[in-house]
Write a protein that holds these residues in place. Structure first.
Motif, PDB file in Angstrom:
ATOM      1  N   LEU A 163       0.513  -0.958  -0.134  1.00  0.00           N
ATOM      2  CA  LEU A 163      -0.305  -0.133  -0.231  1.00  0.00           C
ATOM      3  C   LEU A 163       0.641   1.885   0.367  1.00  0.00           C
ATOM      4  CD1 LEU A 163      -2.883  -1.316   2.792  1.00  0.00           C
ATOM      5  CD2 LEU A 163      -2.423  -1.121   0.309  1.00  0.00           C
ATOM      6  N   VAL A 175     -10.078   1.774  -1.691  1.00  0.00           N
ATOM      7  CA  VAL A 175     -10.578  -0.006  -0.866  1.00  0.00           C
ATOM      8  C   VAL A 175     -11.622  -0.610  -0.834  1.00  0.00           C
ATOM      9  CG1 VAL A 175      -9.097  -1.895   0.407  1.00  0.00           C
ATOM     10  CG2 VAL A 175      -7.496  -0.042   0.561  1.00  0.00           C
ATOM     11  N   PHE A 180     -10.136  -5.806   0.810  1.00  0.00           N
ATOM     12  CA  PHE A 180      -8.979  -6.109   0.904  1.00  0.00           C
ATOM     13  C   PHE A 180      -8.418  -7.109   2.691  1.00  0.00           C
ATOM     14  CE2 PHE A 180      -6.190  -3.520   3.866  1.00  0.00           C
ATOM     15  CZ  PHE A 180      -4.947  -3.353   3.369  1.00  0.00           C
ATOM     16  N   ARG A 183      -8.049 -10.826   1.264  1.00  0.00           N
ATOM     17  CA  ARG A 183      -6.641 -11.304   1.098  1.00  0.00           C
ATOM     18  C   ARG A 183      -6.176 -11.489   2.092  1.00  0.00           C
ATOM     19  NH1 ARG A 183      -7.056 -10.817  -4.503  1.00  0.00           N
ATOM     20  NH2 ARG A 183      -8.734 -10.019  -5.152  1.00  0.00           N
ATOM     21  N   TYR A 184      -5.625 -10.389   3.285  1.00  0.00           N
ATOM     22  CA  TYR A 184      -5.209 -10.661   3.965  1.00  0.00           C
ATOM     23  C   TYR A 184      -4.823 -11.826   4.998  1.00  0.00           C
ATOM     24  CZ  TYR A 184      -3.901  -9.707   9.027  1.00  0.00           C
ATOM     25  OH  TYR A 184      -3.277  -9.981   9.981  1.00  0.00           O
ATOM     26  N   VAL A 201      -2.611  -9.284  -2.171  1.00  0.00           N
ATOM     27  CA  VAL A 201      -3.610  -7.740  -2.736  1.00  0.00           C
ATOM     28  C   VAL A 201      -2.180  -7.515  -3.851  1.00  0.00           C
ATOM     29  CG1 VAL A 201      -2.790  -5.544  -1.843  1.00  0.00           C
ATOM     30  CG2 VAL A 201      -3.361  -7.259   0.301  1.00  0.00           C
TER      31      VAL A 201
END
Length: 533
Positions: A163, A175, A180, A183-184, A201
């Motif tokens: 980022l 976002v 988001f 994905r984390y 990401v």
């Protein structure tokens, strides 16, 4: 002519028999003089859910608020009578004190047809569940979390680097928060459960992430139809060999077993879930003595019961071990990303709360001289814990939890008496209770101070249950909390979460349809605006 008449009679008799089968329990609560939700044909009390009438919150509130003066009332899960527990003391009595009568969850999958769901700790029954819970309990102690936390931080910092690189390139960081955070959490699970290094990401179409999304399509239309058949007519489900994981589930199993074999052959050690499963298989995972300090891991974290501390002498099959990795994946991937999304929404909608949390995080960063956060430092962030405690109060991961009666049970406290037969289900309406003004004044208001040191001890155990209640609570609550807190720590350290042109405040959840959570289908959109250094 005679043949046609016989066919008509046969259809009539079949329809009559089917109607009798579908409605045979409809007078169950009436006979017992208990108030109950009037069932609809085949769907019982679930019609609004399957017909997508309203939102998930609407559905949860409707079944909870129908009989506001009753401690317990009846409803129907399709054809089956179920008990809705509304009173916190009744909930505590059944789910905690009399747990030996309610050890199981409602089983919606046959382990012979779906080895991943069916053999998971989530759906294991009675003695087998007890043994697996005790087997896995050492995997979620504070010391194990400390070992895994470095892997979590590694993922969080990798996400931040991506980022911040965008910021350096002059890009605006808009976002969709659910995508988001999914994905984390995917990358955290890849690292902590599979030993894989993935950056979803930076690489949005990586195979591990796409397979995970497919595996988690549990609330897709096809799977909802499958689920309904499995729950209402298990014999037909067995005949059709219905399961919810399919070929992606088989691929999942191969990844786990192949990784175990490679590590054993090459003597590779990594402090993750696969290593823990290898220890379980070899019988070397031992119980650890820990100080009993619930506050250390956060208010929401659950305590392990005596069941989890028992000594186990049992060999587990590969299918059973892989299933535990699977349920760890499911819980970490979907519910954790939803909680992060709701937390980010509340912080954007309440900038004063976001600022107060940032100040706590900035002070900790200063204490650490800008070094990476470590596990013990994370536990000292009291306001961060309050924010997540309140997020899970307002937006609980599951809108209700269930317990299945394993032996006939009679509840009798003098003023209330009812019987639960073996095999019947009791429901605990988590969302309804946590949005009841009797227990939490102004329930729609996001107020982390409910969980301040001054206030949290007044919260009744039976009114706050984001990770469940009693011995069958969520074994991974510590892991979930550190995963949630770690990424929010880094996000707020580097960015403010601010509305953009796509933001919805207040949030407008979708119709139920195939939504697994209360998040809008259009997403939760915000701008991550870099902080001035």
């Amino acid at each position: 002519m005679l043949g046609a008449f016989i066919i008509i009679i046969a259809i009539f008799l079949f329809s009559l028999a089917f109607y009798k089968w579908a409605t045979i329990n409809n007078d169950y609560f009436e006979k017992r003089n208990m108030k109950f939700s009037k069932p609809t044909f085949l769907f019982g009390s679930m019609r609004d859910f399957f017909y997508s009438r309203g939102t998930l919150a609407d559905f949860a509130n409707k079944i909870y608020r129908e009989f506001p003066n009753e401690a317990v009332n009846g409803l129907f899960g399709f054809r089956q009578p179920q008990f809705l527990l509304r009173d916190p003391d009744v909930i505590k009595q059944i789910a905690v004190k009399d747990f030996d009568h309610f050890e199981d969850r409602f089983k919606f999958i046959d382990p012979k047809l779906d080895k991943l769901w069916g053999n998971s700790l989530f759906l294991m029954e009675s003695e087998k569940w007890r043994l697996m819970r005790a087997t896995l309990s050492p995997a979620f102690t504070g010391s194990k979390m400390r070992q895994m936390f470095n892997l979590v931080v590694e993922v969080a910092e990798s996400v931040m680097q991506h980022l911040l690189k965008k910021v350096e390139n002059g890009e605006k960081v808009d976002v969709e928060m659910k995508d988001f955070f999914t994905r984390y959490t995917n990358d955290v699970i890849a690292s902590c459960a599979f030993g894989l290094k993935v950056n979803s990401v930076a690489e949005p179409k990586n195979e591990f992430y796409l397979n995970g999304k497919e595996l988690l399509n549990f609330f897709g239309l096809v799977n909802l139809i499958k689920s309904m058949i499995i729950m209402t007519t298990p014999s037909i489900a067995r005949l059709l060999k219905l399961n919810l994981t399919g070929k992606v589930g088989e691929s999942f199993s191969h990844i786990i077993l192949d990784t175990m074999e490679e590590r054993k052959t090459k003597s590779i050690f990594r402090p993750d879930m696969i290593n823990i499963m290898m220890q379980v298989r070899e019988g070397t995972l031992k119980q650890e003595t820990e100080e009993k300090k619930k506050e250390v891991d956060g208010f929401s974290a659950v305590e392990e019961s005596e069941i989890g501390k028992e000594t186990v002498n049992r060999a587990w099959s590969d299918d059973e071990l892989v299933a535990q990795c699977f349920i760890f994946f499911i819980a970490g991937f979907e519910t954790s990303s939803a909680m992060l999304t709701f937390a980010s929404y509340e912080l954007a909608a309440n900038p004063d709360i976001q600022q107060k949390l940032y100040e706590e995080i900035a002070a900790m960063n200063e204490q650490l001289n800008g070094k990476s956060i470590h596990y013990d430092a994370l536990q000292k962030l009291k306001y961060l814990d309050q924010v997540f405690s309140e997020t899970m109060r307002k937006w609980p991961p599951l809108f209700q939890i269930d317990r299945q009666c394993t032996k006939e049970y009679i509840f009798d406290n003098g003023s209330l008496k009812f019987k639960v037969e073996k095999g019947q289900t009791v429901l605990i309406p988590v969302y309804g209770i946590q949005h009841d003004a009797k227990h939490f004044p102004e329930p729609e208001k996001f107020d982390p101070d409910r969980f301040s040191d001054e206030n949290k001890n007044s919260i009744h155990q039976g009114t706050y249950m984001p990770f469940g209640i009693g011995p069958r609570n969520c074994i991974g609550s510590r892991f979930a909390l550190m995963e949630l807190k770690a990424i929010l720590y880094y996000v707020l350290l580097n960015f403010t979460i601010e509305p953009n042109e796509k933001s919805e405040i207040p949030l407008k959840p979708p119709k139920m349809t195939t939504a697994a959570t209360m998040l809008p289908r259009t997403g939760v959109h915000f701008e991550l605006k870099p902080r001035k250094k």
